[in-house]
Design a protein around this motif. Structure first.
Motif, PDB file in Angstrom:
ATOM      1  N   THR A  13       0.811  -1.214   0.000  1.00  0.00           N
ATOM      2  CA  THR A  13       0.000   0.000   0.000  1.00  0.00           C
ATOM      3  C   THR A  13       0.846   1.267   0.000  1.00  0.00           C
ATOM      4  N   ASP A  56      -7.114   2.277  -2.928  1.00  0.00           N
ATOM      5  CA  ASP A  56      -7.974   1.107  -2.722  1.00  0.00           C
ATOM      6  C   ASP A  56      -7.086  -0.074  -2.378  1.00  0.00           C
ATOM      7  N   LEU A  57      -7.258  -0.609  -1.173  1.00  0.00           N
ATOM      8  CA  LEU A  57      -6.397  -1.695  -0.682  1.00  0.00           C
ATOM      9  C   LEU A  57      -6.901  -3.041  -1.136  1.00  0.00           C
ATOM     10  N   SER A  58      -6.873  -3.289  -2.412  1.00  0.00           N
ATOM     11  CA  SER A  58      -7.420  -4.564  -2.859  1.00  0.00           C
ATOM     12  C   SER A  58      -6.337  -5.517  -3.296  1.00  0.00           C
ATOM     13  N   LYS A  67      -6.667  -5.184   4.990  1.00  0.00           N
ATOM     14  CA  LYS A  67      -7.155  -3.849   5.377  1.00  0.00           C
ATOM     15  C   LYS A  67      -6.361  -3.298   6.546  1.00  0.00           C
ATOM     16  N   VAL A  98      -7.976   5.863   2.663  1.00  0.00           N
ATOM     17  CA  VAL A  98      -8.286   4.553   2.096  1.00  0.00           C
ATOM     18  C   VAL A  98      -9.751   4.554   1.687  1.00  0.00           C
ATOM     19  N   SER A 100     -11.499  -1.980  -1.341  1.00  0.00           N
ATOM     20  CA  SER A 100     -10.569  -2.412  -0.297  1.00  0.00           C
ATOM     21  C   SER A 100     -10.853  -3.792   0.295  1.00  0.00           C
TER      22      SER A 100
END
Lengths: 89, 452
Positions: B251, B273-275, B315, B325, B329
């Motif tokens: 991230t 976007d924390l995907s 996350k 954020v 996510s």
């Protein structure tokens, strides 16, 4: 810009000489370096300052890659920012 | 100076573990493009997008080269077109989709999202026109992505819209049958859609967003997989901690790229976007991360628990690494875009029912799943209704992106190409649900107390 030069490949005579000569020819100053042989592979990282280099960054990247090809190693030049972001809080 | 080992670790992540920035998405408001005349509205849309995004791709490539990290996609998201086109005279919005397509081509982006409508409580005339235009719009454009929000935790589920979307998906599959139903890969049905999602096909620029902003989506299942290999057999506490640390590193990279892009383009930074977004390449699979936790195959018992841990740890690790954020996510589980999911689905171990259960604990939903071409539209609507119910009750985003494979049966595979991958046609339940879908109306919003 402060940047990281990373060099990876089969060890042979003259790799450091080639890298440093190319950097010097392009007015790039070496601030620090660390070199070792890992499982017969030559690995080196250098911290450099490109402020006085007259070339655009992309052209300098290309010259380093070309220099690497001449001595059979892979050379990459990247902004220091990416490593700081990942490894410093 | 930086530790040499840290430098090698980063280089290894990029060169061997598929670490990349999945997308830089520029969100652009088109609220000032409305016009009574459809052609004039289309002209304004084109002009505004090209003006705002003309430097997006070049800037992305500059950052990519300087930092030495691949930025796979450069994309644009826009205000839901149902809102922009609402005041247009004319029966359908296909010309607006064509304008988006031309603008995307001119800017050199990979996709443009926002041929969208938000109808979770009810439909305006414009919303109805947009939904009716989706199949033709997707069959006549190359870059346009479409999404429709049919439910929310606060409003319940609009079952009339659910019925219409079942029809739209079937029609889109038919109109794009020569490309294996590619149009359906660009069409998402949401519940609790988010306004700042940078990922396609569901990206749009929500009404609470600024004039223009930069959102970034990171990736990195390969990096997480690699990290978990080094702690083989250790307790889940260690697994969670390892995922968190890795997610933090990934991230940070996204945050750096977002800041650089925002600064160079003179556009505010929106969110990271924390995907965990997989690709069909070997070594870049979310399914393989789950299997690394000790499952023989993704889809067997234990998969939901493994995914819940993974999603939560991503996350937790990512939140500290980024200033803002947002988006979806979480871990994505698109079947056709994930080498391990494809293998698990092809062998029959990963079923649609298990996928549905998995969507209760991760983002986003029944994603990139191919079903037999003769599946009727009410069955597709019923799949959407089930997913919407999970999203509505659990206060999370869920989605359906499903591809009826025209002329294909269970056991066949369809090729979608590139990052969209290939999808084995998966079996569905055979019980009919026409009467259920024909009822229409709304499923009321759920209770927010007495939770059990």
């Amino acid at each position: 810009m402060r940047a990281i030069v990373s060099v990876l490949g089969q060890d042979r005579i003259g790799i450091i000489a080639k890298v440093c000569t190319t950097l010097a020819e392009n007015q790039v100053n070496v601030l620090d370096l660390s070199q070792t042989i890992l499982q017969n592979y030559f690995t080196m990282v250098m911290l450099v300052e490109t402020e006085q280099c007259p070339l655009p960054f992309e052209t300098l990247q290309q010259r380093m890659e070309d220099a690497g090809r001449e001595v059979g190693v892979k050379i990459k030049l990247q902004s220091e920012d990416i490593f700081n972001a990942m490894h410093k809080i | 100076m930086l530790n040499a080992r840290d430098i090698y670790e980063t280089l290894d992540m990029i060169n061997r573990q598929h670490l990349d920035i999945r997308t830089i998405t520029m969100g652009i408001s088109l609220r000032d493009c409305a016009d009574r005349d459809l052609e004039r509205c289309a002209g304004r849309i084109y002009e505004k997008i090209v003006r705002r995004a003309e430097r997006l791709v070049r800037t992305g490539e500059e950052i990519e080269s300087e930092l030495g990290i691949p930025i796979v996609n450069k994309r644009i998201s826009v205000t839901p077109i149902a809102l922009v086109g609402e005041s247009c005279e004319g029966e359908n919005f296909v010309p607006l989709a064509m304008a988006l397509d031309r603008a995307a081509r001119e800017c050199g982006v990979n996709f443009i999202g926002g041929f969208s409508a938000l109808v979770h409580k009810g439909m305006t005339v414009g919303d109805g026109k947009l939904i009716a235009s989706i199949p033709e719009a997707l069959s006549r454009t190359d870059y346009v992505c479409s999404s429709v929000n049919v439910g929310s935790t606060r409003a319940g589920i609009n079952m009339d819209a659910v019925r219409l979307m079942g029809q739209a998906i079937k029609q889109t599959a038919w109109l794009t049958r020569e490309q294996n139903g590619l149009g359906c890969a660009k069409l998402v049905v949401f519940t609790n859609a988010v306004e700042d999602n940078p990922f396609m096909a569901g990206a749009f620029h929500g009404v609470g967003e600024p004039e223009c902003c930069i959102n970034v989506g990171v990736s990195g299942p390969g990096v997480v997989h690699h990290a978990l290999k080094s702690i083989h057999g250790q307790p889940f506490d260690v697994v969670a901690d390892t995922v968190k640390k890795t997610a933090y590193q990934i991230t940070r990279m996204g945050q750096l790229v977002a800041q650089e892009a925002s600064q160079r383009l003179g556009v505010p930074f929106g969110i990271v976007d924390l995907s965990l977004a997989p690709t069909p390449a070997a070594g870049d699979s979310v399914a393989r991360v789950l299997e690394e936790m000790g499952l023989e195959v993704c889809g067997t018992h234990g998969t939901t628990a493994a995914l819940a841990l993974l999603n939560d740890a991503v996350k937790k690790g990512g939140v500290m690494a980024s200033g803002h954020v947002g988006g979806l996510s979480g871990a994505f589980i698109p079947v056709s875009e994930d080498e391990g999911m494809i293998a698990a689905a092809s062998s029959g171990q990963l079923t649609i029912d298990k996928l549905e259960a998995m969507t209760a604990v991760c983002s986003v939903g029944i994603d990139m799943v191919a079903v037999p071409g003769d599946t009727d539209e009410s069955t597709i609507s019923a799949i959407i209704a089930d997913e919407s119910a999970i999203g509505m009750v659990n206060n999370k985003t869920t989605a359906v992106r499903i591809i009826p494979a025209v002329g294909k049966q269970v056991g066949d595979t369809i090729e979608l190409g590139g990052l969209l991958g290939s999808a084995p046609v998966m079996p569905l339940h055979q019980g009919r649900c026409e009467e259920f879908i024909a009822r229409g109306g709304r499923i009321p919003a759920p209770m927010h107390s007495l939770k059990n």
